[in-house]
Design a protein around this motif. Structure first.
Motif, PDB file in Angstrom:
ATOM      1  N   MET A   1       1.304   4.807   7.654  1.00 54.87           N
ATOM      2  CA  MET A   1       0.219   5.112   6.714  1.00 54.87           C
ATOM      3  C   MET A   1       0.686   5.119   5.281  1.00 54.87           C
ATOM      4  SD  MET A   1      -2.649   8.250   7.246  1.00 54.87           S
ATOM      5  CE  MET A   1      -3.147   7.429   8.582  1.00 54.87           C
ATOM      6  N   ASN A   2      -0.059   4.562   4.416  1.00 56.07           N
ATOM      7  CA  ASN A   2       0.349   4.525   2.863  1.00 56.07           C
ATOM      8  C   ASN A   2       0.039   5.635   2.435  1.00 56.07           C
ATOM      9  OD1 ASN A   2       1.246   3.600   0.366  1.00 56.07           O
ATOM     10  ND2 ASN A   2      -0.951   2.482   0.210  1.00 56.07           N
ATOM     11  N   THR A   3       0.709   6.887   2.420  1.00 57.96           N
ATOM     12  CA  THR A   3       0.585   7.960   1.648  1.00 57.96           C
ATOM     13  C   THR A   3       1.560   8.436   0.436  1.00 57.96           C
ATOM     14  OG1 THR A   3       1.766   9.092   3.492  1.00 57.96           O
ATOM     15  CG2 THR A   3      -0.775   8.914   3.790  1.00 57.96           C
ATOM     16  N   ARG A   4       1.137   9.291  -0.553  1.00 63.21           N
ATOM     17  CA  ARG A   4       2.004   9.576  -1.382  1.00 63.21           C
ATOM     18  C   ARG A   4       1.821  11.251  -1.671  1.00 63.21           C
ATOM     19  NH1 ARG A   4       4.216   6.371  -5.373  1.00 63.21           N
ATOM     20  NH2 ARG A   4       4.634   4.209  -4.849  1.00 63.21           N
ATOM     21  N   PRO A   5       2.995  11.851  -2.100  1.00 59.62           N
ATOM     22  CA  PRO A   5       2.690  13.083  -2.494  1.00 59.62           C
ATOM     23  C   PRO A   5       1.481  13.418  -3.423  1.00 59.62           C
ATOM     24  CG  PRO A   5       4.852  12.654  -2.660  1.00 59.62           C
ATOM     25  CD  PRO A   5       4.231  11.445  -2.395  1.00 59.62           C
ATOM     26  N   LEU A   6       1.083  14.563  -3.303  1.00 63.23           N
ATOM     27  CA  LEU A   6      -0.172  14.805  -4.235  1.00 63.23           C
ATOM     28  C   LEU A   6       0.191  15.383  -5.539  1.00 63.23           C
ATOM     29  CD1 LEU A   6      -3.002  16.393  -1.790  1.00 63.23           C
ATOM     30  CD2 LEU A   6      -2.404  14.122  -2.623  1.00 63.23           C
ATOM     31  N   ILE A   7      -0.579  15.363  -6.642  1.00 63.40           N
ATOM     32  CA  ILE A   7      -0.131  15.872  -7.867  1.00 63.40           C
ATOM     33  C   ILE A   7      -0.162  17.510  -7.760  1.00 63.40           C
ATOM     34  CG2 ILE A   7      -0.889  16.141 -10.271  1.00 63.40           C
ATOM     35  CD1 ILE A   7      -1.917  13.216  -9.966  1.00 63.40           C
ATOM     36  N   PHE A 164      -4.705  -3.188   7.124  1.00 60.14           N
ATOM     37  CA  PHE A 164      -5.913  -2.735   7.441  1.00 60.14           C
ATOM     38  C   PHE A 164      -6.721  -3.851   8.115  1.00 60.14           C
ATOM     39  CE2 PHE A 164     -10.217  -2.737   5.986  1.00 60.14           C
ATOM     40  CZ  PHE A 164     -10.835  -1.855   6.653  1.00 60.14           C
ATOM     41  N   VAL A 165      -6.645  -5.041   7.416  1.00 60.51           N
ATOM     42  CA  VAL A 165      -7.593  -6.341   8.078  1.00 60.51           C
ATOM     43  C   VAL A 165      -7.011  -6.613   9.145  1.00 60.51           C
ATOM     44  CG1 VAL A 165      -8.528  -6.687   5.743  1.00 60.51           C
ATOM     45  CG2 VAL A 165      -6.478  -7.940   6.476  1.00 60.51           C
ATOM     46  N   ASP A 166      -5.708  -6.659   9.310  1.00 58.03           N
ATOM     47  CA  ASP A 166      -5.026  -7.276  10.718  1.00 58.03           C
ATOM     48  C   ASP A 166      -5.609  -6.238  11.614  1.00 58.03           C
ATOM     49  OD1 ASP A 166      -3.711  -9.163   9.359  1.00 58.03           O
ATOM     50  OD2 ASP A 166      -1.731  -8.165   9.621  1.00 58.03           O
ATOM     51  N   ALA A 167      -5.765  -5.105  11.570  1.00 56.07           N
ATOM     52  CA  ALA A 167      -6.171  -4.261  12.673  1.00 56.07           C
ATOM     53  C   ALA A 167      -7.767  -4.230  12.823  1.00 56.07           C
ATOM     54  CB  ALA A 167      -5.823  -2.679  12.221  1.00 56.07           C
ATOM     55  N   ASP A 171      -8.902  -5.559  16.098  1.00 60.70           N
ATOM     56  CA  ASP A 171      -9.419  -4.671  16.836  1.00 60.70           C
ATOM     57  C   ASP A 171      -8.248  -4.006  17.925  1.00 60.70           C
ATOM     58  OD1 ASP A 171     -11.490  -2.496  17.516  1.00 60.70           O
ATOM     59  OD2 ASP A 171     -12.159  -3.732  19.044  1.00 60.70           O
ATOM     60  N   THR A 172      -7.376  -3.831  17.391  1.00 66.51           N
ATOM     61  CA  THR A 172      -6.042  -3.283  17.853  1.00 66.51           C
ATOM     62  C   THR A 172      -5.169  -2.324  16.712  1.00 66.51           C
ATOM     63  OG1 THR A 172      -4.594  -5.218  17.396  1.00 66.51           O
ATOM     64  CG2 THR A 172      -5.624  -5.173  19.339  1.00 66.51           C
ATOM     65  N   PRO A 173      -4.708  -1.284  17.136  1.00 68.12           N
ATOM     66  CA  PRO A 173      -3.934  -0.483  16.065  1.00 68.12           C
ATOM     67  C   PRO A 173      -2.760  -1.318  15.393  1.00 68.12           C
ATOM     68  CG  PRO A 173      -4.007   0.637  18.498  1.00 68.12           C
ATOM     69  CD  PRO A 173      -4.407  -0.767  18.636  1.00 68.12           C
ATOM     70  N   ALA A 174      -2.808  -0.729  14.333  1.00 64.99           N
ATOM     71  CA  ALA A 174      -1.703  -1.199  13.248  1.00 64.99           C
ATOM     72  C   ALA A 174      -0.146  -0.658  13.976  1.00 64.99           C
ATOM     73  CB  ALA A 174      -1.869  -0.684  11.995  1.00 64.99           C
ATOM     74  N   PRO A 175       0.769  -1.309  13.471  1.00 65.81           N
ATOM     75  CA  PRO A 175       2.207  -1.011  13.888  1.00 65.81           C
ATOM     76  C   PRO A 175       2.374   0.642  13.897  1.00 65.81           C
ATOM     77  CG  PRO A 175       2.334  -2.860  12.417  1.00 65.81           C
ATOM     78  CD  PRO A 175       0.903  -2.365  12.163  1.00 65.81           C
ATOM     79  N   LEU A 183      -7.172   3.888   9.011  1.00 64.30           N
ATOM     80  CA  LEU A 183      -6.604   3.214   7.645  1.00 64.30           C
ATOM     81  C   LEU A 183      -7.713   3.110   6.541  1.00 64.30           C
ATOM     82  CD1 LEU A 183      -4.350   0.408   9.353  1.00 64.30           C
ATOM     83  CD2 LEU A 183      -3.531   2.498   8.200  1.00 64.30           C
ATOM     84  N   TYR A 184      -8.832   2.971   6.863  1.00 66.81           N
ATOM     85  CA  TYR A 184      -9.931   2.695   5.838  1.00 66.81           C
ATOM     86  C   TYR A 184      -9.620   3.423   4.435  1.00 66.81           C
ATOM     87  CZ  TYR A 184     -14.147   2.376   3.485  1.00 66.81           C
ATOM     88  OH  TYR A 184     -15.366   2.271   2.463  1.00 66.81           O
ATOM     89  N   ALA A 185      -9.936   4.829   4.649  1.00 67.11           N
ATOM     90  CA  ALA A 185     -10.061   5.662   3.503  1.00 67.11           C
ATOM     91  C   ALA A 185      -8.582   5.730   2.649  1.00 67.11           C
ATOM     92  CB  ALA A 185     -10.330   6.945   3.884  1.00 67.11           C
TER      93      ALA A 185
END
Length: 397
Positions: A1-7, A164-167, A171-175, A183-185
């Motif tokens: 999942m594409n996350t980053r530390p918050l400010i 995201f679009v691959d999933a 209609d299957t989970p991402a890796p 993944l949308y938000a």
């Protein structure tokens, strides 16, 4: 999942001095040698995790088989305060910066897209450094760093969108095990942080991010929100009294491919050698992102089907903070009281929003907020918007 530390805070500032190959090794604080960086296919090995404030030289060697980049990030994990890019396999280049005391992150990016590899904490100790140079030097550094930030966010968006679009199409989970709905938000966060940039390229923002209500009858509705409606299908009551008809497999593929193609156009635009930003565009970007929050996120209209408005809110707020931090030192010399007020109100709004979640852990869905909670968030946005609206006039005045 594409996350980053918050400010977390305004953090330490750093001024970029040079981004060029064949830069002589300058002392790293009180050290006698450069800090070495080995960028491999799957790691970013930095020879030190601390340094003394002053001139730092990172000597970056690419031991992998793809062109790579090296970043020094501020304590929020978002602001790029120094980068060296286009380091080919077997090549070494130097990044020279003037480092103030504070906490940072180092990261390499083989292939120059995505989240990067080997992210690690880096700290600078010692005394504050009085930066040399005139205001124009600071302006040039702010513009260079903001362009680097935009390119980084769009590069991550390209990779995240494809996942995201691959999933979605299959209609299957991402890796990582996440569904397209999961993944949308979080994937959209990279876009929401730099939305004013996308808006500057004419038709790209309408194609990528227009809500259904914003699309003229004669135009085709495409982009994130077209897919959002299909992922989070409304009831007939929510859909103007008409039962929602799910997209066919071919239609899913069409809208997914269009989103990927339009995102690639945005990537190409910000990576054009001629692309740059002016100092007022940076500050106006900060103002514009707060306006995005006020006009769409705080009303619940942006993510009308998924109700993930607070994810967008957080990303807009982070993007506004990054743009503001880029010009903060310049503004502080002209109006220190304004800077103090903006700092305080950013911190207050960030604290309020954190009561409802985070990008890492997720937020409360917007339709679960009470009227009083929405008002609390709206009041925080208004309190910050007023002094922030004076940023550009102070900066260029």
């Amino acid at each position: 999942m594409n996350t980053r530390p918050l400010i977390a805070s305004a953090g330490a500032a750093i001024t970029l001095l040079a981004l060029a190959g064949c830069v002589p090794n300058s002392p790293a604080g009180g050290d006698t040698a450069a800090i070495t960086v080995d960028s491999t296919t799957d790691d970013c090995v930095v020879s030190a995790t601390t340094a003394t404030s002053g001139t730092l030289t990172f000597s970056v060697t690419n031991s992998g088989d793809q062109v790579t980049e090296f970043y020094l990030l501020a304590d929020d994990g978002l602001r790029i305060v120094g980068e060296v890019e286009n380091v080919g396999p077997g090549i070494s280049r130097d990044l020279v910066v003037q480092a103030q005391p504070g906490d940072y992150f180092t990261v390499c990016k083989p292939g120059m897209v995505g989240d990067g590899v080997g992210r690690a904490s880096f700290s600078v100790t010692g005394d504050k450094v009085e930066l040399a140079g005139d205001v124009q030097d600071q302006v040039d550094a702010a513009a260079a760093n903001y362009v680097a930030y935009v390119k980084d966010q769009v590069g991550q968006l390209v990779v995240g969108t494809q996942t995201f679009v691959d999933a979605y199409v299959s209609d299957t989970p991402a890796p990582g095990g996440e569904s397209a709905a999961d993944l949308y938000a979080i994937t959209r966060a990279n876009y929401e942080r730099i939305e004013p940039v996308a808006e500057s390229f004419g038709d790209l923002d309408p194609a990528i991010d227009f809500r259904e209500a914003d699309v003229p009858p004669e135009d085709e509705w495409t982009g994130w929100h077209r897919i959002e409606k299909d992922l989070f299908p409304p009831t007939a009551e929510e859909n103007g009294g008409t039962e929602y008809v799910p997209l066919t497999a071919d239609e899913r593929t069409y809208y997914a491919d269009k989103l990927v193609a339009d995102t690639q156009l945005l990537y190409d635009a910000v990576n054009d050698p001629e692309y740059t930003v002016t100092i007022d565009a940076i500050s106006n970007g900060a103002i514009g992102l707060l306006e995005e929050v006020a006009s769409g996120k705080i009303t619940g209209e942006e993510e009308i089907w998924s109700h993930t408005d607070l994810w967008d809110f957080q990303a807009n707020l982070e993007g506004a903070r990054v743009a503001y931090e880029g010009v903060r030192d310049i503004v502080e010399t002209k109006d220190p009281e304004l800077v103090t007020t903006i700092d305080d109100r950013f911190a207050s709004l960030e604290s309020t929003l954190a009561e409802y979640g985070s990008l890492d852990e997720g937020f409360v869905y917007y339709d679960e907020l009470s009227t009083d909670q929405v008002k609390q968030l709206a009041d925080g946005v208004s309190a910050l918007s007023e002094p922030l609206s004076r940023l550009t006039a102070t900066l260029v005045g």
